[in-house]
Design a protein around this motif. Structure first.
Motif, PDB file in Angstrom:
ATOM      1  N   UNK A 137      10.741  13.942  13.296  1.00 26.65           N
ATOM      2  CA  UNK A 137       9.850  15.016  12.859  1.00 26.65           C
ATOM      3  C   UNK A 137      10.261  15.529  11.484  1.00 26.65           C
ATOM      4  N   UNK A 138      11.577  15.669  11.267  1.00 25.68           N
ATOM      5  CA  UNK A 138      12.084  16.161   9.984  1.00 25.68           C
ATOM      6  C   UNK A 138      11.831  15.164   8.855  1.00 25.68           C
ATOM      7  N   UNK A 139      11.606  13.909   9.225  1.00 24.51           N
ATOM      8  CA  UNK A 139      11.353  12.867   8.219  1.00 24.51           C
ATOM      9  C   UNK A 139       9.867  12.561   8.059  1.00 24.51           C
ATOM     10  N   UNK A 140       9.020  13.391   8.673  1.00 28.23           N
ATOM     11  CA  UNK A 140       7.585  13.262   8.425  1.00 28.23           C
ATOM     12  C   UNK A 140       6.767  12.592   9.497  1.00 28.23           C
ATOM     13  N   UNK A 141       7.391  12.196  10.629  1.00 31.04           N
ATOM     14  CA  UNK A 141       6.642  11.558  11.717  1.00 31.04           C
ATOM     15  C   UNK A 141       6.185  12.624  12.709  1.00 31.04           C
ATOM     16  N   UNK A 142       4.884  12.600  13.055  1.00 29.52           N
ATOM     17  CA  UNK A 142       4.336  13.582  13.994  1.00 29.52           C
ATOM     18  C   UNK A 142       4.174  13.022  15.398  1.00 29.52           C
ATOM     19  N   UNK A 143       3.812  11.743  15.477  1.00 33.70           N
ATOM     20  CA  UNK A 143       3.462  11.126  16.750  1.00 33.70           C
ATOM     21  C   UNK A 143       4.639  10.299  17.266  1.00 33.70           C
ATOM     22  N   UNK A 144       5.225  10.703  18.401  1.00 34.36           N
ATOM     23  CA  UNK A 144       6.422  10.031  18.925  1.00 34.36           C
ATOM     24  C   UNK A 144       6.187   8.562  19.252  1.00 34.36           C
ATOM     25  N   UNK A 198       9.379   2.067  14.233  1.00 32.46           N
ATOM     26  CA  UNK A 198      10.823   1.867  14.118  1.00 32.46           C
ATOM     27  C   UNK A 198      11.216   0.509  14.696  1.00 32.46           C
ATOM     28  N   UNK A 199      10.687   0.174  15.864  1.00 29.66           N
ATOM     29  CA  UNK A 199      11.018  -1.115  16.475  1.00 29.66           C
ATOM     30  C   UNK A 199      10.523  -2.268  15.612  1.00 29.66           C
ATOM     31  N   UNK A 200       9.338  -2.125  15.037  1.00 25.60           N
ATOM     32  CA  UNK A 200       8.808  -3.164  14.160  1.00 25.60           C
ATOM     33  C   UNK A 200       9.714  -3.371  12.950  1.00 25.60           C
ATOM     34  N   UNK A 201      10.218  -2.278  12.401  1.00 26.31           N
ATOM     35  CA  UNK A 201      11.044  -2.349  11.195  1.00 26.31           C
ATOM     36  C   UNK A 201      12.447  -2.857  11.482  1.00 26.31           C
ATOM     37  N   UNK A 202      13.076  -2.371  12.562  1.00 22.24           N
ATOM     38  CA  UNK A 202      14.493  -2.648  12.811  1.00 22.24           C
ATOM     39  C   UNK A 202      14.741  -3.537  14.029  1.00 22.24           C
ATOM     40  N   UNK A 203      13.695  -3.962  14.690  1.00 20.10           N
ATOM     41  CA  UNK A 203      13.801  -4.870  15.837  1.00 20.10           C
ATOM     42  C   UNK A 203      14.644  -4.269  16.964  1.00 20.10           C
ATOM     43  N   UNK A 204      14.589  -2.969  17.136  1.00 19.68           N
ATOM     44  CA  UNK A 204      15.276  -2.265  18.220  1.00 19.68           C
ATOM     45  C   UNK A 204      14.722  -0.844  18.274  1.00 19.68           C
ATOM     46  N   UNK A 205      14.916  -0.203  19.393  1.00 18.83           N
ATOM     47  CA  UNK A 205      14.429   1.172  19.524  1.00 18.83           C
ATOM     48  C   UNK A 205      15.336   2.124  18.754  1.00 18.83           C
ATOM     49  N   UNK A 206      14.851   3.335  18.432  1.00  9.30           N
ATOM     50  CA  UNK A 206      15.727   4.313  17.774  1.00  9.30           C
ATOM     51  C   UNK A 206      16.998   4.600  18.578  1.00  9.30           C
ATOM     52  N   UNK A 207      16.881   4.677  19.892  1.00  6.02           N
ATOM     53  CA  UNK A 207      18.056   4.943  20.724  1.00  6.02           C
ATOM     54  C   UNK A 207      19.056   3.791  20.645  1.00  6.02           C
ATOM     55  N   UNK A 208      18.544   2.551  20.698  1.00  3.50           N
ATOM     56  CA  UNK A 208      19.427   1.385  20.587  1.00  3.50           C
ATOM     57  C   UNK A 208      20.116   1.353  19.220  1.00  3.50           C
ATOM     58  N   UNK A 231      11.216   5.692   7.516  1.00  2.00           N
ATOM     59  CA  UNK A 231      12.001   4.978   8.514  1.00  2.00           C
ATOM     60  C   UNK A 231      13.449   4.811   8.052  1.00  2.00           C
ATOM     61  N   UNK A 232      13.644   4.529   6.774  1.00  2.00           N
ATOM     62  CA  UNK A 232      15.006   4.413   6.250  1.00  2.00           C
ATOM     63  C   UNK A 232      15.735   5.752   6.335  1.00  2.00           C
ATOM     64  N   UNK A 233      15.013   6.842   6.087  1.00  2.00           N
ATOM     65  CA  UNK A 233      15.628   8.171   6.192  1.00  2.00           C
ATOM     66  C   UNK A 233      16.038   8.465   7.633  1.00  2.00           C
ATOM     67  N   UNK A 234      15.173   8.099   8.591  1.00  2.00           N
ATOM     68  CA  UNK A 234      15.502   8.285  10.008  1.00  2.00           C
ATOM     69  C   UNK A 234      16.725   7.454  10.373  1.00  2.00           C
ATOM     70  N   UNK A 278       0.805  -1.213   0.000  1.00  2.00           N
ATOM     71  CA  UNK A 278       0.000   0.000   0.000  1.00  2.00           C
ATOM     72  C   UNK A 278       0.841   1.267   0.000  1.00  2.00           C
ATOM     73  N   UNK A 279       0.189   2.378  -0.322  1.00  2.00           N
ATOM     74  CA  UNK A 279       0.884   3.670  -0.407  1.00  2.00           C
ATOM     75  C   UNK A 279       1.432   4.075   0.960  1.00  2.00           C
ATOM     76  N   UNK A 280       0.581   3.971   1.986  1.00  2.00           N
ATOM     77  CA  UNK A 280       0.984   4.418   3.329  1.00  2.00           C
ATOM     78  C   UNK A 280       2.170   3.614   3.841  1.00  2.00           C
ATOM     79  N   UNK A 281       2.174   2.309   3.598  1.00  2.00           N
ATOM     80  CA  UNK A 281       3.282   1.480   4.063  1.00  2.00           C
ATOM     81  C   UNK A 281       4.566   1.844   3.340  1.00  2.00           C
ATOM     82  N   UNK A 282       4.474   2.110   2.034  1.00  2.00           N
ATOM     83  CA  UNK A 282       5.673   2.482   1.271  1.00  2.00           C
ATOM     84  C   UNK A 282       6.259   3.781   1.815  1.00  2.00           C
ATOM     85  N   UNK A 283       5.402   4.778   2.052  1.00  2.00           N
ATOM     86  CA  UNK A 283       5.876   6.064   2.574  1.00  2.00           C
ATOM     87  C   UNK A 283       6.504   5.877   3.951  1.00  2.00           C
ATOM     88  N   UNK A 284       5.851   5.090   4.815  1.00  2.00           N
ATOM     89  CA  UNK A 284       6.394   4.852   6.155  1.00  2.00           C
ATOM     90  C   UNK A 284       7.758   4.174   6.087  1.00  2.00           C
TER      91      UNK A 284
END
Length: 353
Positions: free
Chosen positions: A300-307, A314-324, A278-281, A268-274
């Protein structure tokens, strides 16, 4: 002869930089671990205990052709993983094209599942995660910086794990050129490499654009130019949280139903954009120059509004938190730097192309 002419003459006769790595002379019990540490500059590898212990072998013989690396690798049966952590640490944004002269490689990653065709080629996008397995093999890898090829590709983001059939004449042509380059590299000079590399990159672009077998499928009747335009619109506005299917369709001049059809294979479109966001982040979190920037500012700079929603995605995609992810990238960079004084040349080249 003038001083400048002497310098030019010396440059024209300078042989290509050459690197050779082998575990042959090491005690058998140390061979696999030495190999694993060396190749970890790009891949994490594992092998069964009997393979490690029974006369394990591994070698990489490489040449540097200006901004392109050419290497022949031989080893035993093993698994390969280019993980998100490894990608974050090395920041490599290259295409790698491989031919297998002995043995083969297989992947099992959804739409990217396949086996390397005899006489054909396999394409990797080194900015993407990859899991594969090889039997005992010898292959030749051609590694090119993305910016050398991507501007000339019709679908630069859809090349990962493409298996190119030797039924295609352009595949046979590129296969033969890579094999020929490998055979003549020991006799080439740096000046000759500078002349040859642009033509090699041109043939790579022509092959990837002109090959039907191994191309990721698109819906019948949708011109590739339309798909490329839509993706460029999305890429240019990843940081705009108001980006919507209606906006994209309007700017691309297509209907929303056509737009949904284009991205059906991506979930889907939304999944592709997400996924693109996520890759940009991830790229920015791995960038040492941005280590001071708060994670949510990057998101935020990459288009995410809700923390919270961003953190979950991010965790779903990379199996770790952004900080990790950021900390793991930092730790792997420290390991790379600590080995820089003793690293085999091919490892350093890969990070300097």
């Amino acid at each position: 002869m003038l001083e400048g002419e002497e310098a030019d003459d010396e440059t024209s006769s300078t042989p290509l930089a050459h690197s050779h790595f082998s575990v042959r002379d090491l005690p058998r019990r140390h061979r696999f671990e030495e190999w694993r540490e060396s190749i970890s500059c790009v891949f994490e590898v594992e092998a069964a205990s009997d393979v490690r212990q029974e006369n394990f072998k591994a070698s990489v013989d490489g040449h540097l052709l200006d901004t392109v690396m050419l290497a022949e690798t031989s080893s035993r049966q093993q698994t390969w993983h280019r993980s998100p952590q490894r990608i974050a640490a090395d920041g490599m944004d290259h295409y790698m094209i491989q031919l297998f002269s002995d043995g083969n490689m297989a992947t099992d990653q959804g739409d990217n599942a396949g086996v390397s065709p005899k006489g054909g080629l396999v394409v990797f996008d080194l900015s993407r995660e990859a899991k594969s397995a090889t039997n005992d093999f010898t292959n030749v890898s051609l590694i090119l910086p993305r910016e050398m090829v991507a501007p000339f590709l019709q679908a630069p983001d859809d090349q990962h794990l493409r298996y190119l059939s030797p039924k295609e004449p352009l595949v046979r042509l590129l296969h033969n050129q890579i094999a020929t380059l490998r055979s003549v590299a020991p006799d080439m000079t740096t000046a000759q490499a500078v002349e040859v590399v642009p033509h090699v990159a041109g043939l790579v672009s022509a092959c990837l654009n002109g090959t039907v077998h191994g191309a990721h499928s698109t819906k019948a009747g949708i011109p590739l130019a339309t798909i490329t335009l839509v993706k460029k619109i999305i890429e240019a506005r990843l940081g705009d949280n108001r980006l919507s299917p209606a906006e994209i369709a309007r700017h691309a001049g297509v209907s929303r139903s056509r737009l949904y059809e284009i991205f059906e294979s991506y979930g889907g479109v939304a999944k592709y954009i997400r996924t693109r966001r996520l890759r940009a982040v991830a790229r920015q979190l791995a960038d040492p120059a941005l280590a001071h920037r708060p994670i949510y500012d990057v998101a935020l700079a990459c288009g995410f509004e809700n923390a919270p929603a961003f953190a979950r995605a991010f965790r779903t995609r990379f199996d770790q938190s952004p900080r990790e992810y950021r900390e793991n990238a930092k730790a792997l960079r420290r390991v790379d730097l600590s080995r820089r004084d003793t690293v085999e040349n091919y490892e350093a080249w890969l990070h300097q192309l």
